[in-house]
Structure formats: C-alpha cells, structure tokens
Design a protein around this motif. Structure first.
Motif, mmCIF file in Angstrom:
data_model
loop_
_atom_site.group_PDB
_atom_site.id
_atom_site.type_symbol
_atom_site.label_atom_id
_atom_site.label_comp_id
_atom_site.label_asym_id
_atom_site.label_seq_id
_atom_site.Cartn_x
_atom_site.Cartn_y
_atom_site.Cartn_z
ATOM 1 N N ILE A 110 0.837 -1.202 0.000
ATOM 2 C CA ILE A 110 0.000 0.000 0.000
ATOM 3 C C ILE A 110 0.876 1.257 0.000
ATOM 4 O O ILE A 110 0.636 2.199 -0.760
ATOM 5 N N ILE A 111 1.918 1.231 0.822
ATOM 6 C CA ILE A 111 2.803 2.409 0.904
ATOM 7 C C ILE A 111 3.509 2.645 -0.434
ATOM 8 O O ILE A 111 3.485 3.750 -0.988
ATOM 9 N N VAL A 112 4.118 1.566 -0.954
ATOM 10 C CA VAL A 112 4.870 1.717 -2.208
ATOM 11 C C VAL A 112 3.946 2.158 -3.346
ATOM 12 O O VAL A 112 4.276 3.066 -4.121
ATOM 13 N N ALA A 158 0.446 -7.001 -3.875
ATOM 14 C CA ALA A 158 1.306 -7.345 -2.746
ATOM 15 C C ALA A 158 0.734 -8.529 -1.962
ATOM 16 O O ALA A 158 1.471 -9.409 -1.495
ATOM 17 N N PHE A 159 -0.580 -8.565 -1.829
ATOM 18 C CA PHE A 159 -1.267 -9.677 -1.165
ATOM 19 C C PHE A 159 -0.957 -10.983 -1.896
ATOM 20 O O PHE A 159 -0.573 -11.999 -1.290
ATOM 21 N N SER A 160 -1.069 -10.926 -3.222
ATOM 22 C CA SER A 160 -0.779 -12.086 -4.042
ATOM 23 C C SER A 160 0.692 -12.486 -3.927
ATOM 24 O O SER A 160 1.026 -13.674 -3.752
ATOM 25 N N GLY A 161 1.575 -11.487 -4.008
ATOM 26 C CA GLY A 161 3.016 -11.768 -3.932
ATOM 27 C C GLY A 161 3.405 -12.387 -2.595
ATOM 28 O O GLY A 161 4.181 -13.360 -2.540
ATOM 29 N N LEU A 216 -5.405 0.222 -4.630
ATOM 30 C CA LEU A 216 -6.123 -1.047 -4.480
ATOM 31 C C LEU A 216 -5.432 -2.144 -5.281
ATOM 32 O O LEU A 216 -5.190 -3.245 -4.777
ATOM 33 N N SER A 217 -5.088 -1.827 -6.521
ATOM 34 C CA SER A 217 -4.444 -2.848 -7.351
ATOM 35 C C SER A 217 -3.062 -3.181 -6.804
ATOM 36 O O SER A 217 -2.625 -4.329 -6.855
#
Lengths: 316, 231
Positions: free
Chosen positions: A92-94, A222-225, A216-217
């Motif tokens: 989210i930050i990045v 990141a969630f997927s990674g 969001l994307s």
C-alpha cells in the motif's frame, strides 16, 4: 446485489472447493498457484479494466509483497500472519508513492513511467543480492512456514491447507472486487475510464479516484506476492521482472477486462494452456501466441467480456 | 440583486492570440445572461475560464464571494458552477439514466430520473446514450447540468442541432431552471437569446464590446456592425 450475481460467484468458489476432492495432487497444486496469482489479476483489473489505466509496472508491487513476506519471515523473525500484513502494508505504501508520481502522466506516458519504476525496482532487487539472493532467490525453509493462529497450528507445507487458504484468499479478493465496483467509487472509476474530463467537470476529484484504484491494485498485487512467497517457499528476481508486469495484463485480457471473474478465468486458462502445450512441444509459447491471436479475433473483449456483450448483460 | 460572479481583468492568450483580454464581467443572482459574439470572439474560452477548464493568463474570478481563480475545475463544480459542453460530452457507453445519476453524485441509483423527466427524456432512461439522437444528447447534457443543482449553469450553445419544436421546449426549460439558478448562455440563435436573456454581453475579439438589455443591444450600432450584420 442481485441473487444471481451472488449465486454465480459463490458457485465458482464452491466449485473450486469441491475440486480438491476429485483432482490429482498435481492439479491441486496447479490450482493453488492459479488462485494465488488470480488475486494479482483481480487487482490489476480494477485499475486496467474498470479505471482504464494500463500499468506496465505492477511486478514491483507483486515483488514488494513477495520480498516483504520472504524477508519478513527469514530475516526479521516475523510469523506468517504478521509477515503477510506487513507485506500488504508495504504494498500500500509503495503503490501510494509510485501512484502519486506516475498518475501525473496519462496514456502512453503513464505506461512508460510505470515500466521504468518497475525496472528500477527489479534492478534494486538484483543490486541488493546479499539480501534478496538475486535470481537464485530466497528459499524459505519449512520452519518459517509454520505458525499458529487463534490457537490453531498450521503448516504451509501442507498442500490441503495451502489450497484452502489460497481459495479463502481468492474468495476474499473476489468479494472485495465486487464490493468496490458496485460502490459509488466503483461507478466513478468506470466514469473516469469512459470520459475523464467530463467526470472532472461533474465535480469528481479524478486524481484521487485514480490513486485509489492504483493503490487497491497495488495492495492486491502485494497480497498475491506475499501469499505466493509463503505458500511456495520461494522469492526470486524473475518474479519481479517485466514478465510479471505483463502477465496480469494478459490474464485480464484473456478472461475479459472489466468483468469480475474474467481475470480468474484468464489466469486459469493461460496456466492450463501453457501446461497443456508444454506436454507435447518445447515451443509452448508459440501455442500461447496463437491462442491469443485467436482470442483477439473471436473474443475481442475477452471471454467473459464477449459473453456478457452477447448473452449475459447482467454479468458484473 | 446580489452579485454571484465577477471577473476582474480576466485574460487568456494562446501564443500570440489574445482570446480573452481584460474582461471585467459581473453577473447577479437569478439572472439569465446571454453571451453573444461572432465566431472566434472568445465566448467559449471565456466560459471555460469561469468553469476552470482553462487556466487564465492573468486576472481573477470571484464566485459567491470567494476567489476561485486558483481552484481546479472539479472544486468549482462542487461550489456550484456547472458547465454543459458545446461539443456533446456524455458517457456514450452508459445509459441516459447512468449519465444523469453520475451528475447527481449518486451513481448506481435512480436519482437521475427526475432530471431526465424535466428535459423530456424520461422514456429514454435505459437507452445507451451514445445511441440517442443528437438533439436528445444535447438535452441529456442539459439534464446532467441540472442534476448538479448548480448556482450557476453555463450553457454553451445548447440549441445547436435542435429542431424548432425542441428549441421551443428548451426555452421553457431554461425559464424553469432560472427560477432557482443563474444561467449564463452562449447562443447563436438570436430569437432564443432575445426571448430568454435579461441582459446580453457582446464579446468581440476577446473584449466586451457592449452590454445591456436585449432591446438596447439590438439597437446598438457597434453591435450591428460587429455581429448582427449591417444588412
């Protein structure tokens, strides 16, 4: 939300749940991978399909999650759940920072800026080879993949747990996507895709909405990674390369941009196609290429996109 | 009547061309003002400066007592300045109702229906707006302007391409709107201007040439020469 929309999406999740009792271990493993990567595609679709912004750099957010989780458990002593949350937070930050800068550009310039940032991120991964182990990658040993949550002991090396966890994450991602696109913000994202200057002239802060879609994307990526690193015990620089920025675009186009389930279907089909083709030829990418050309000819809006246009106008 | 909008020495040049030059303009609440002038007089540039689609080279804009010169367009819309496009700019792939619901800031609802009814498009609500006839697309533009519930509604050549009967009902519509909003109208159709406007501002080469009641403008020699033709 209409009943058939809920039934359709719940049905897909249920079918994936039941599949594990029928399929071979190999197929279960393949589908674990597909479901984890489909989360990436689902998020990409919010940005590309619904908002109309084509990023060529999402591998950097996927890699943020991937390395955030891998380094989190191996170097910083985090447990699996904490590493997941940290990795998503980093994503989210990045993506907020990169989005704020790159969304100043539009069209082709936006594609190039995201591509450049992503290449810089890729080179950063290689530069810090002492920590990331470059293209050799970090192998996460099993001891780092055991955790307890709410008093339950879990081990991500267990294929059954892994499959069902991936399924739960996918279900969550589908639910969030549905909620987003049916919300007020989701309608504004589509309005931006359809006519951005008009949307601004209706009093919407289009820059803020575009950043929302971007973040969001990025969070989905990141969630997927992070899931990928922890479930498959590996984080390597190939997964941060340009190829992994192109993948979600192809998956989304194949399944149908701006359809909720399109990216999931596209990811699955692409995986199965490569799998099938590599069974009888070493030129499996040639088969994939031909399939993509046929797709553009006969399903210009992707599979679900074209189905929606012709037969299922209610499909979200 | 209190002042709603005021521009001071408002200018905009494109390269060497001074499209709008040192325009001091004021508009009272509740007024219907027409801006007329020959092609290239700077009418669209002038209202684009007010709506924020174009940034001024110099000068200032005060709306409802607030200096809005530095505000981006969407913030001005939020403060009550609505602009309907000269070249129709609707969401061609969305239905008429979805278009107006977006304008009403309640997308995904039926909030747009009343506005569609006001412009006479109620029976077209579910039609994809790109497939509407040109005249209907113009009316949809106006409905979107209304749905913003503006303090100031800027109509840029709204009757262009409308049939005579559509123009007739459009005049009634503007009168209706003017009961609770101020209207700034760019219009080439002189009968429409003469019927609707309380006052008329004549622009020529980026400057205000004349301003006054319709009958005064009609009688003005300078306006005759510049615009209405000497015939």
């Amino acid at each position: 939300m209409s009943v058939r929309i809920i039934l359709l999406h719940a049905g897909v999740i249920l079918a994936l749940f039941l599949m594990q009792f029928l399929a071979s271990d190999y197929v279960v493993l393949t589908f674990t991978r597909i479901m984890v990567l489909a989360i990436y595609a689902l998020g990409y679709n919010i940005l590309f399909g619904y908002t109309g912004l084509l990023s060529l750099g999402h591998a950097m957010f996927f890699a943020t999650g991937l390395y955030g989780a891998a380094l989190g458990v191996t170097r910083f002593g985090l447990g699996v759940p904490e590493a997941m949350l940290v990795a998503i937070g980093l994503g989210i930050i990045v993506s907020t920072v990169i989005g704020a800068v790159s969304l100043r550009a539009s069209g082709v310039a936006f594609m190039i800026v995201t591509l450049m940032f992503s290449q810089a991120a890729f080179l950063t991964v290689l530069y810090f080879g002492d920590y990331t182990r470059g293209d050799e990658g970090i192998v996460i040993s099993d001891e780092f993949r055991r955790f307890s949550l709410f008093g339950l002991e879990a081990d991500l090396a267990n294929p059954v747990l892994r499959y069902n966890l991936a399924l739960a994450f996918l279900a969550l991602a589908v639910a969030v996507t549905l909620a987003v696109i049916r919300s007020r913000a989701g309608h504004v994202l589509v309005a931006i895709r359809e006519n951005e200057s008009r949307t601004a002239m209706l009093g919407y802060d289009t820059a803020r909405y575009k950043l929302l879609a971007f973040v969001l994307s990025g969070a989905f990526a990141a969630f997927s990674g992070a899931s990928y690193a922890l479930m498959f015990a590996y984080a390597g620089s190939t997964l941060a390369s340009i190829q992994y920025s192109i993948h979600p675009l192809l998956w989304t186009l194949l399944g149908g941009a701006a359809t909720v389930l399109g990216p999931v279907l596209g990811t699955a089909l692409m995986f199965l196609l490569v799998d099938f083709a590599s069974g009888f030829t070493s030129a499996s990418l040639l088969v994939v290429g031909v399939a993509l050309i046929l797709l553009v000819l006969f399903f210009p809006k992707g599979i679900l996109g074209t189905l929606r246009q012709r037969y299922l106008p209610w499909l979200p | 009547m209190s002042l709603l909008l005021e521009t001071r020495a408002l200018s905009r040049s494109f390269g060497g061309l001074k499209a709008v030059e040192a325009v001091d303009f004021s508009l009272s609440r509740g007024e219907v003002r027409a801006v007329i002038g020959p092609n290239g007089a700077g009418k669209t540039t002038f209202v684009s400066l007010i709506s924020g689609r174009i940034a001024p080279s110099s000068g200032s804009i005060v709306f409802a007592g607030e200096d809005v010169t530095a505000l981006p367009a969407f913030r001005r819309v939020q403060r009550g300045i609505a602009y309907t496009f000269q070249i129709t700019s609707i969401y061609a792939n969305l239905t008429a109702e979805e278009n107006v619901a977006l304008a009403a800031h309640r997308p995904g609802t039926h909030a747009g229906r009343d506005y569609l009814a006001r412009v006479g498009l109620a029976d077209r609500a579910a039609q994809r707006s790109g497939t509407l006839s040109y005249g209907h697309q113009r009316l949809l533009e106006v409905a979107m302007g209304l749905a913003l519930r503006p303090k100031l509604l800027i109509l840029d050549e709204p009757t262009q391409g409308l049939s005579d009967s559509e123009i007739e009902s459009f005049i009634g519509l503007v009168r209706d709107v003017a009961r609770d909003a101020t209207v700034l109208l760019i219009e080439h159709n002189m009968p429409v201007v003469m019927t609707l406007a309380h006052r008329i501002t004549v622009l020529d080469r980026g400057r205000i040439l004349a301003e006054g009641r319709p009958e005064d403008i009609r009688a003005s020699d300078a306006v005759q020469r510049a615009y209405l033709g000497t015939g």
